[in-house]
Motif scaffolding. Sequence first.
Motif: not given
Length: 222
Positions: A176-194
């Motif tokens: 769980a993170t606010h760091d969009l740039y780090r998430a894109r660099d390390v993740a295999s999948h990304i989910a946006i929650m609201q």
Amino acid sequence: AGTLAVDDVSFSVGPGELLALLGSNGAGKTTTINCLLGFLTPDAGAAEVDGLNCARESAAARRLLAYIPEQVNLCPALTGAENLAYFSELAGHRHSGQRLRDWLSEVGLPADAHDRRVAGYSKGMRQKVGIAIALAKQARALLLDEPTSGLDPAAARDFSQQLTRLRGAGVAILMATHDLYRARDVASHIAIMQHGRMVQQLAPTEANHQELEARYLETINS
């Protein structure tokens, strides 16, 4: 009236995968992690780790997990090596002093810090002990809550490299993170929650950093 913190969220993270949960405060990211830790019981559905129900079999499930919160919870009066020994033994794993030091070195903790009390550690150093604990307890899954918050760029880069190594070792990671740039660099999948729901899921290759930021801002402001 009650608040629906997580609503109809369904996902799986396999060995070697990293799912990054993005969302503003209150989106449901930490609640999702707390369900996997067995701290919260879902009103419907189930949270499972390796087939174990996290509510009914919480102790067994937690033995397969390592958890690194925003502030890593270590014993400040103990050294890095003593913390590693203590937490790995809690999980039922006893290792030699040399093996423990090898793990601390492997995650990048300087040798001269192994025998210093963690009360004097930086956040990045504490996180390295947290990752060493995950290695020592042979965790199948790693749960991270805002792990790069407050880290300087070099420490954040080091942390990302550790996550990539863990993925290579077959560990499943939920971050769980606010760091969009780090998430894109390390993740295999990304989910946006609201508002407790997963409203977008994508692979990092589907959007560059700017496009991901635009999607994120569009989602949380809609």
